[in-house]
Design a protein around this motif. Structure first.
Motif, PDB file in Angstrom:
ATOM      1  N   GLY A  13       0.788  -1.224   0.000  1.00 38.77           N
ATOM      2  CA  GLY A  13       0.000   0.000   0.000  1.00 38.77           C
ATOM      3  C   GLY A  13       0.823   1.278   0.000  1.00 38.77           C
ATOM      4  N   GLU A  14       2.140   1.169   0.156  1.00 38.81           N
ATOM      5  CA  GLU A  14       3.013   2.349   0.144  1.00 38.81           C
ATOM      6  C   GLU A  14       3.514   2.675  -1.260  1.00 38.81           C
ATOM      7  N   CYS A  15       3.160   1.829  -2.210  1.00 31.38           N
ATOM      8  CA  CYS A  15       3.635   1.992  -3.583  1.00 31.38           C
ATOM      9  C   CYS A  15       2.571   2.679  -4.440  1.00 31.38           C
ATOM     10  N   ASP A  16       3.036   3.356  -5.495  1.00 31.10           N
ATOM     11  CA  ASP A  16       2.135   4.108  -6.364  1.00 31.10           C
ATOM     12  C   ASP A  16       1.913   3.380  -7.686  1.00 31.10           C
ATOM     13  N   ALA A  17       1.313   4.061  -8.634  1.00 32.31           N
ATOM     14  CA  ALA A  17       0.989   3.451  -9.930  1.00 32.31           C
ATOM     15  C   ALA A  17       2.239   3.043 -10.707  1.00 32.31           C
ATOM     16  N   GLN A  18       3.381   3.649 -10.404  1.00 30.60           N
ATOM     17  CA  GLN A  18       4.641   3.275 -11.065  1.00 30.60           C
ATOM     18  C   GLN A  18       5.307   2.086 -10.372  1.00 30.60           C
ATOM     19  N   GLN A  19       4.653   1.548  -9.341  1.00 31.14           N
ATOM     20  CA  GLN A  19       5.126   0.380  -8.597  1.00 31.14           C
ATOM     21  C   GLN A  19       6.402   0.646  -7.800  1.00 31.14           C
ATOM     22  N   VAL A  21       7.805   3.139  -4.206  1.00 34.05           N
ATOM     23  CA  VAL A  21       7.293   3.835  -3.026  1.00 34.05           C
ATOM     24  C   VAL A  21       6.913   5.262  -3.418  1.00 34.05           C
ATOM     25  N   PHE A  22       5.690   5.632  -3.076  1.00 30.51           N
ATOM     26  CA  PHE A  22       5.179   6.975  -3.352  1.00 30.51           C
ATOM     27  C   PHE A  22       6.008   7.995  -2.576  1.00 30.51           C
ATOM     28  N   ASN A  23       6.358   9.100  -3.222  1.00 33.41           N
ATOM     29  CA  ASN A  23       7.295  10.067  -2.629  1.00 33.41           C
ATOM     30  C   ASN A  23       6.864  10.562  -1.258  1.00 33.41           C
ATOM     31  N   ALA A  24       5.589  10.775  -1.023  1.00 35.19           N
ATOM     32  CA  ALA A  24       5.128  11.301   0.266  1.00 35.19           C
ATOM     33  C   ALA A  24       5.360  10.308   1.406  1.00 35.19           C
ATOM     34  N   ARG A  25       5.485   9.028   1.101  1.00 34.11           N
ATOM     35  CA  ARG A  25       5.704   8.012   2.142  1.00 34.11           C
ATOM     36  C   ARG A  25       7.066   8.167   2.806  1.00 34.11           C
ATOM     37  N   TYR A  26       8.014   8.789   2.127  1.00 41.45           N
ATOM     38  CA  TYR A  26       9.340   8.954   2.720  1.00 41.45           C
ATOM     39  C   TYR A  26       9.277   9.826   3.972  1.00 41.45           C
ATOM     40  N   GLY A  27       8.358  10.790   4.005  1.00 39.29           N
ATOM     41  CA  GLY A  27       8.165  11.577   5.220  1.00 39.29           C
ATOM     42  C   GLY A  27       7.715  10.702   6.378  1.00 39.29           C
ATOM     43  N   ASP A  28       6.838   9.738   6.079  1.00 40.24           N
ATOM     44  CA  ASP A  28       6.411   8.778   7.101  1.00 40.24           C
ATOM     45  C   ASP A  28       7.591   7.940   7.580  1.00 40.24           C
ATOM     46  N   TYR A  29       8.395   7.454   6.639  1.00 38.22           N
ATOM     47  CA  TYR A  29       9.552   6.629   7.003  1.00 38.22           C
ATOM     48  C   TYR A  29      10.515   7.405   7.900  1.00 38.22           C
ATOM     49  N   VAL A  30      10.778   8.652   7.540  1.00 39.50           N
ATOM     50  CA  VAL A  30      11.678   9.495   8.330  1.00 39.50           C
ATOM     51  C   VAL A  30      11.107   9.699   9.729  1.00 39.50           C
ATOM     52  N   ASP A  31       9.806   9.949   9.824  1.00 39.34           N
ATOM     53  CA  ASP A  31       9.186  10.156  11.123  1.00 39.34           C
ATOM     54  C   ASP A  31       9.290   8.911  12.000  1.00 39.34           C
ATOM     55  N   VAL A  32       9.064   7.737  11.429  1.00 41.87           N
ATOM     56  CA  VAL A  32       9.194   6.490  12.190  1.00 41.87           C
ATOM     57  C   VAL A  32      10.638   6.319  12.660  1.00 41.87           C
ATOM     58  N   VAL A  61      14.036  18.229   3.949  1.00 41.67           N
ATOM     59  CA  VAL A  61      14.433  18.165   2.550  1.00 41.67           C
ATOM     60  C   VAL A  61      14.824  16.722   2.261  1.00 41.67           C
ATOM     61  N   THR A  62      14.311  16.199   1.153  1.00 39.09           N
ATOM     62  CA  THR A  62      14.632  14.828   0.762  1.00 39.09           C
ATOM     63  C   THR A  62      15.208  14.826  -0.642  1.00 39.09           C
ATOM     64  N   ASP A  63      16.310  14.124  -0.806  1.00 41.56           N
ATOM     65  CA  ASP A  63      16.916  13.908  -2.122  1.00 41.56           C
ATOM     66  C   ASP A  63      16.844  12.413  -2.416  1.00 41.56           C
ATOM     67  N   TRP A  64      16.330  12.068  -3.591  1.00 42.84           N
ATOM     68  CA  TRP A  64      16.185  10.666  -3.980  1.00 42.84           C
ATOM     69  C   TRP A  64      17.278  10.255  -4.948  1.00 42.84           C
ATOM     70  N   SER A  65      17.739   9.022  -4.811  1.00 44.37           N
ATOM     71  CA  SER A  65      18.773   8.475  -5.685  1.00 44.37           C
ATOM     72  C   SER A  65      18.263   7.325  -6.536  1.00 44.37           C
ATOM     73  N   ALA A  66      17.359   6.520  -5.965  1.00 47.42           N
ATOM     74  CA  ALA A  66      16.837   5.338  -6.658  1.00 47.42           C
ATOM     75  C   ALA A  66      15.494   4.983  -6.040  1.00 47.42           C
ATOM     76  N   PRO A  67      14.663   4.249  -6.773  1.00 51.81           N
ATOM     77  CA  PRO A  67      13.362   3.883  -6.219  1.00 51.81           C
ATOM     78  C   PRO A  67      13.450   2.702  -5.251  1.00 51.81           C
ATOM     79  N   ALA A  68      12.536   2.681  -4.305  1.00 49.65           N
ATOM     80  CA  ALA A  68      12.329   1.505  -3.451  1.00 49.65           C
ATOM     81  C   ALA A  68      11.030   0.861  -3.922  1.00 49.65           C
ATOM     82  N   ARG A  69      10.963  -0.456  -3.818  1.00 50.07           N
ATOM     83  CA  ARG A  69       9.817  -1.201  -4.335  1.00 50.07           C
ATOM     84  C   ARG A  69       9.214  -2.092  -3.259  1.00 50.07           C
ATOM     85  N   PHE A  70       8.009  -2.571  -3.554  1.00 49.28           N
ATOM     86  CA  PHE A  70       7.308  -3.474  -2.665  1.00 49.28           C
ATOM     87  C   PHE A  70       8.218  -4.612  -2.214  1.00 49.28           C
TER      88      PHE A  70
END
Length: 144
Positions: A13-19, A21-32, A61-70
């Motif tokens: 459920g954390e993944c988007d249509a591109q399969q 992790v949806f970018n907004a979920r990273y804020g959740d991950y950081v908070d946890v 601020v978040t900088d992405w390098s590669a996608p994470a997947r299910f």
């Protein structure tokens, strides 16, 4: 010694249509990750509140390098970057645990506040020393 680490598994459920992790979920991950870092430093988030203190995010601020997947297991390393008089910045480095591939890096700035008045307050020396020391070698595994 290795910094504090949180392991978590990407859920479907954390993944988007591109399969990925949806970018907004990273804020959740950081908070946890930061909540678990606080637990390692202070015993619990509640322990901070019981001292009459709280912290509020004022910048992330978040900088992405590669996608994470299910089903990927992510390794989030938390360390203190800067300590001011009333604010501090944490770095959260996110990697795929299996191959240590860089996924993202977040920098989060917090301001210390009085837990009742929610007004800015100085970081007490005890909290400052705990943030400086961090929680090296502590690993929290929520990956299942």
């Amino acid at each position: 010694m290795t910094p504090f680490r949180l392991l978590l598994r990407v859920r479907y459920g954390e993944c988007d249509a591109q399969q990925v992790v949806f970018n907004a979920r990273y804020g959740d991950y950081v908070d946890v990750a930061v909540t678990e870092f606080y637990r390692a430093l202070f015993g619990s988030y509640q322990a901070l509140l019981e001292q009459g203190l709280d912290s509020q995010v004022v910048r992330m601020v978040t900088d992405w390098s590669a996608p994470a997947r299910f089903d990927d297991v992510l390794q989030l390393e938390v360390s203190t970057l800067r300590l001011g008089s009333s604010s501090f910045a944490l770095e959260v480095d996110i990697r795929r645990q299996a191959d240590q591939a860089a996924i993202a890096r977040a920098e989060v700035t917090y301001v210390m506040v009085d837990a009742q008045a929610f007004s800015k307050t100085a970081i007490p020396d005890t909290i400052r020393s705990q943030l400086e020391r961090g929680a090296p070698g502590v690993i929290v595994d929520q990956a299942g």
